[in-house]
Design a protein around this motif. Structure first.
Motif, PDB file in Angstrom:
ATOM      1  N   UNK A 266       0.854  -1.177   0.000  1.00 32.64           N
ATOM      2  CA  UNK A 266       0.000   0.000   0.000  1.00 32.64           C
ATOM      3  C   UNK A 266       0.893   1.231   0.000  1.00 32.64           C
ATOM      4  N   UNK A 267       0.530   2.224  -0.829  1.00 35.88           N
ATOM      5  CA  UNK A 267       1.350   3.420  -1.027  1.00 35.88           C
ATOM      6  C   UNK A 267       0.549   4.673  -0.663  1.00 35.88           C
ATOM      7  N   UNK A 268       1.237   5.803  -0.446  1.00 32.14           N
ATOM      8  CA  UNK A 268       0.523   7.049  -0.133  1.00 32.14           C
ATOM      9  C   UNK A 268      -0.495   7.445  -1.190  1.00 32.14           C
ATOM     10  N   UNK A 269      -0.245   7.079  -2.447  1.00 34.83           N
ATOM     11  CA  UNK A 269      -1.189   7.441  -3.510  1.00 34.83           C
ATOM     12  C   UNK A 269      -2.447   6.564  -3.514  1.00 34.83           C
ATOM     13  N   UNK A 270      -2.513   5.577  -2.625  1.00 32.71           N
ATOM     14  CA  UNK A 270      -3.702   4.724  -2.525  1.00 32.71           C
ATOM     15  C   UNK A 270      -4.786   5.338  -1.637  1.00 32.71           C
ATOM     16  N   UNK A 271      -4.743   6.666  -1.462  1.00 35.51           N
ATOM     17  CA  UNK A 271      -5.710   7.353  -0.620  1.00 35.51           C
ATOM     18  C   UNK A 271      -6.165   8.626  -1.316  1.00 35.51           C
ATOM     19  N   UNK A 272      -7.405   8.974  -1.064  1.00 34.89           N
ATOM     20  CA  UNK A 272      -7.977  10.214  -1.605  1.00 34.89           C
ATOM     21  C   UNK A 272      -8.076  11.244  -0.490  1.00 34.89           C
ATOM     22  N   UNK A 273      -7.580  12.461  -0.768  1.00 36.46           N
ATOM     23  CA  UNK A 273      -7.679  13.555   0.197  1.00 36.46           C
ATOM     24  C   UNK A 273      -8.815  14.480  -0.222  1.00 36.46           C
ATOM     25  N   UNK A 274      -9.726  14.730   0.693  1.00 30.29           N
ATOM     26  CA  UNK A 274     -10.918  15.527   0.398  1.00 30.29           C
ATOM     27  C   UNK A 274     -10.817  16.923   0.984  1.00 30.29           C
ATOM     28  N   UNK A 276     -11.070  19.855   3.278  1.00 25.84           N
ATOM     29  CA  UNK A 276     -11.041  19.822   4.738  1.00 25.84           C
ATOM     30  C   UNK A 276      -9.895  18.993   5.265  1.00 25.84           C
ATOM     31  N   UNK A 277      -9.216  18.238   4.368  1.00 27.33           N
ATOM     32  CA  UNK A 277      -8.017  17.511   4.757  1.00 27.33           C
ATOM     33  C   UNK A 277      -8.215  16.085   5.196  1.00 27.33           C
ATOM     34  N   UNK A 278      -9.461  15.583   5.202  1.00 27.01           N
ATOM     35  CA  UNK A 278      -9.614  14.207   5.651  1.00 27.01           C
ATOM     36  C   UNK A 278      -9.317  13.234   4.511  1.00 27.01           C
ATOM     37  N   UNK A 279      -8.872  12.057   4.891  1.00 29.72           N
ATOM     38  CA  UNK A 279      -8.328  11.074   3.942  1.00 29.72           C
ATOM     39  C   UNK A 279      -9.182   9.810   3.959  1.00 29.72           C
ATOM     40  N   UNK A 280      -9.400   9.250   2.771  1.00 31.01           N
ATOM     41  CA  UNK A 280     -10.135   7.990   2.640  1.00 31.01           C
ATOM     42  C   UNK A 280      -9.340   7.005   1.802  1.00 31.01           C
ATOM     43  N   UNK A 281      -9.506   5.739   2.110  1.00 32.40           N
ATOM     44  CA  UNK A 281      -8.852   4.683   1.350  1.00 32.40           C
ATOM     45  C   UNK A 281      -9.516   4.518  -0.005  1.00 32.40           C
ATOM     46  N   UNK A 282      -8.711   4.250  -1.033  1.00 30.16           N
ATOM     47  CA  UNK A 282      -9.275   3.906  -2.332  1.00 30.16           C
ATOM     48  C   UNK A 282      -9.763   2.459  -2.286  1.00 30.16           C
ATOM     49  N   UNK A 283     -10.502   2.072  -3.290  1.00 25.26           N
ATOM     50  CA  UNK A 283     -11.005   0.704  -3.343  1.00 25.26           C
ATOM     51  C   UNK A 283      -9.848  -0.295  -3.382  1.00 25.26           C
ATOM     52  N   UNK A 284      -8.779   0.039  -4.090  1.00 26.79           N
ATOM     53  CA  UNK A 284      -7.618  -0.861  -4.163  1.00 26.79           C
ATOM     54  C   UNK A 284      -6.990  -1.069  -2.790  1.00 26.79           C
ATOM     55  N   UNK A 285      -6.813   0.021  -2.046  1.00 25.25           N
ATOM     56  CA  UNK A 285      -6.227  -0.078  -0.710  1.00 25.25           C
ATOM     57  C   UNK A 285      -7.111  -0.910   0.212  1.00 25.25           C
ATOM     58  N   UNK A 286      -8.409  -0.689   0.101  1.00 29.68           N
ATOM     59  CA  UNK A 286      -9.339  -1.412   0.961  1.00 29.68           C
ATOM     60  C   UNK A 286      -9.308  -2.911   0.673  1.00 29.68           C
ATOM     61  N   UNK A 287      -9.285  -3.261  -0.587  1.00 25.76           N
ATOM     62  CA  UNK A 287      -9.245  -4.683  -0.956  1.00 25.76           C
ATOM     63  C   UNK A 287      -7.922  -5.323  -0.526  1.00 25.76           C
ATOM     64  N   UNK A 288      -6.827  -4.593  -0.695  1.00 30.29           N
ATOM     65  CA  UNK A 288      -5.521  -5.112  -0.282  1.00 30.29           C
ATOM     66  C   UNK A 288      -5.491  -5.350   1.222  1.00 30.29           C
ATOM     67  N   UNK A 289      -6.036  -4.391   1.970  1.00 27.01           N
ATOM     68  CA  UNK A 289      -6.044  -4.525   3.426  1.00 27.01           C
ATOM     69  C   UNK A 289      -6.903  -5.712   3.854  1.00 27.01           C
ATOM     70  N   UNK A 290      -8.082  -5.848   3.279  1.00 25.51           N
ATOM     71  CA  UNK A 290      -8.989  -6.926   3.678  1.00 25.51           C
ATOM     72  C   UNK A 290      -8.387  -8.297   3.392  1.00 25.51           C
ATOM     73  N   UNK A 291      -7.710  -8.432   2.251  1.00 29.09           N
ATOM     74  CA  UNK A 291      -7.072  -9.716   1.923  1.00 29.09           C
ATOM     75  C   UNK A 291      -5.983 -10.041   2.942  1.00 29.09           C
ATOM     76  N   UNK A 292      -5.188  -9.018   3.311  1.00 28.99           N
ATOM     77  CA  UNK A 292      -4.115  -9.227   4.285  1.00 28.99           C
ATOM     78  C   UNK A 292      -4.687  -9.503   5.675  1.00 28.99           C
ATOM     79  N   UNK A 293      -5.776  -8.832   6.014  1.00 33.49           N
ATOM     80  CA  UNK A 293      -6.424  -9.025   7.315  1.00 33.49           C
ATOM     81  C   UNK A 293      -6.958 -10.454   7.436  1.00 33.49           C
ATOM     82  N   UNK A 294      -7.576 -10.923   6.367  1.00 32.47           N
ATOM     83  CA  UNK A 294      -8.090 -12.293   6.381  1.00 32.47           C
ATOM     84  C   UNK A 294      -6.958 -13.296   6.565  1.00 32.47           C
TER      85      UNK A 294
END
Length: 340
Positions: A266-274, A276-294
């Motif tokens: 996972x890289x810094x570019x795998x997130x969207x900054x909105x 107000x400055x808050x950050x959200x995971x992209x779909x790719x980051x979320x899927x990568x995390x869930x696979x690793x979590x499992x």
């Protein structure tokens, strides 16, 4: 021991239903996946996911849970079938708030800080850079000192104060655990609701998943997830589940985040900054995390309290059962999990 899988549903607009004893997930007329019901321990649905009423009923009947999250991982609700908990156990749980709650909370905070310390100790041992090794070792020593303060914190507010100090030290130096280019992540301590950088977004996402594991464990064992010992009681807040999370955060979630970052998954570019400055995971980051979590849930570790090698995914359930034995008086004090 057998650990059941969790089905993570992330495709927005998809529909899950039951076909005999198989869960079928469809999107735009195509079948995404088929999973035998008996293979699953539960479902976690992110965002706009539809589940058929019959599937929800079947999951409830078989003791499997459904957790609903926002698309970006904030916990919203959880469903499990009718509670079959022992009323005497719950009465003991409620009595312990006044009688032994501080002792239970102390053990949980003590284990949390020592498990945080172990993250820095391991990183220090593995570091080839002498200056970095010394810096990490100093953080570990500070956490050890704070852990020694826990048994002397006989009032809840003081105990929470020690836990808060340890958390600030732990997260202030967290970027030093990254193996390269920590400045790219822009992490400056722990922040949430909303997270302001990618690392905090990952941590919040992982903690939300861990919360569902601990809340489910409470329901399975027969304890009331709402009444805990460390966290302040509030309507609708699963205080006991949040208590049980504390000793598992470092080895269950934090190490996973560090692994994903240090391996470049996972890289810094795998997130969207909105705005107000808050950050959200992209779909790719979320899927990568869930696979690793499992996968993390399936990895095994030696549990010294029960003297068995168990999957990480069973730790919340095992610790909840140990707490239940403590409340029943089967063992003299709560024995937390210490990561080695």
């Amino acid at each position: 021991m057998i650990i059941e899988n969790t089905l993570f549903l992330t495709t927005q607009g998809s529909y899950a239903h039951l076909d005999h004893e198989t869960i079928v997930v469809e999107s735009e007329g195509s079948v995404l996946i088929r999973v035998p019901l008996h293979h699953l321990g539960g479902i976690v649905a992110f965002g706009n996911i539809l589940l058929s009423p019959y599937l929800i009923h079947r999951l409830a009947d078989t003791g499997k849970s459904v957790s609903w999250m926002t698309e970006y991982g904030r916990f919203k609700a959880q469903m499990r079938g009718a509670t079959s908990g022992n009323v005497l156990l719950r009465m003991a749980q409620h009595r312990a708030v006044e009688e032994s709650g501080i002792a239970i909370a102390q053990r949980m905070v003590w284990a949390k800080i020592l498990n945080q310390r172990q993250i820095y100790m391991r990183a220090s041992r593995e570091s080839a850079n002498a200056q970095r090794k010394e810096r990490l070792s100093m953080v570990a020593q500070t956490l050890r000192t704070l852990a020694r303060m826990v048994p002397k914190a006989h009032e809840m507010n003081r105990l929470r104060g020690v836990e808060g100090m340890a958390a600030r030290v732990y997260f202030r130096h967290f970027p030093s655990l990254f193996l390269k280019n920590p400045e790219e992540w822009g992490m400056k301590g722990r922040n949430r609701r909303p997270p302001r950088d990618g690392i905090n977004a990952l941590l919040s996402f992982g903690y939300a998943l861990l919360r569902t594991e601990c809340q489910s464990a409470c329901e399975v064992v027969g304890l009331d997830p709402q009444e805990g010992y460390l966290h302040v009681l509030r309507p609708g807040r699963p205080a006991l589940a949040l208590d049980l999370m504390e000793e598992h955060r470092a080895h269950f979630v934090d190490r996973l985040v560090l692994s994903l970052v240090n391996r470049g998954q996972i890289h810094p570019e795998d997130f969207d900054t909105h705005l107000g400055g808050y950050v959200e995971m992209t779909d790719r980051a979320r899927r990568t995390f869930l696979a690793a979590y499992q996968q993390r849930k399936k990895e095994t570790i030696r549990h010294t309290v029960i003297s068995q090698t168990v999957p990480f995914g069973l730790l919340p359930l095992i610790q909840t059962r140990i707490l239940a034995r403590t409340l029943r008086g089967d063992i003299p004090s709560y024995q937390p999990f210490l990561y080695r």
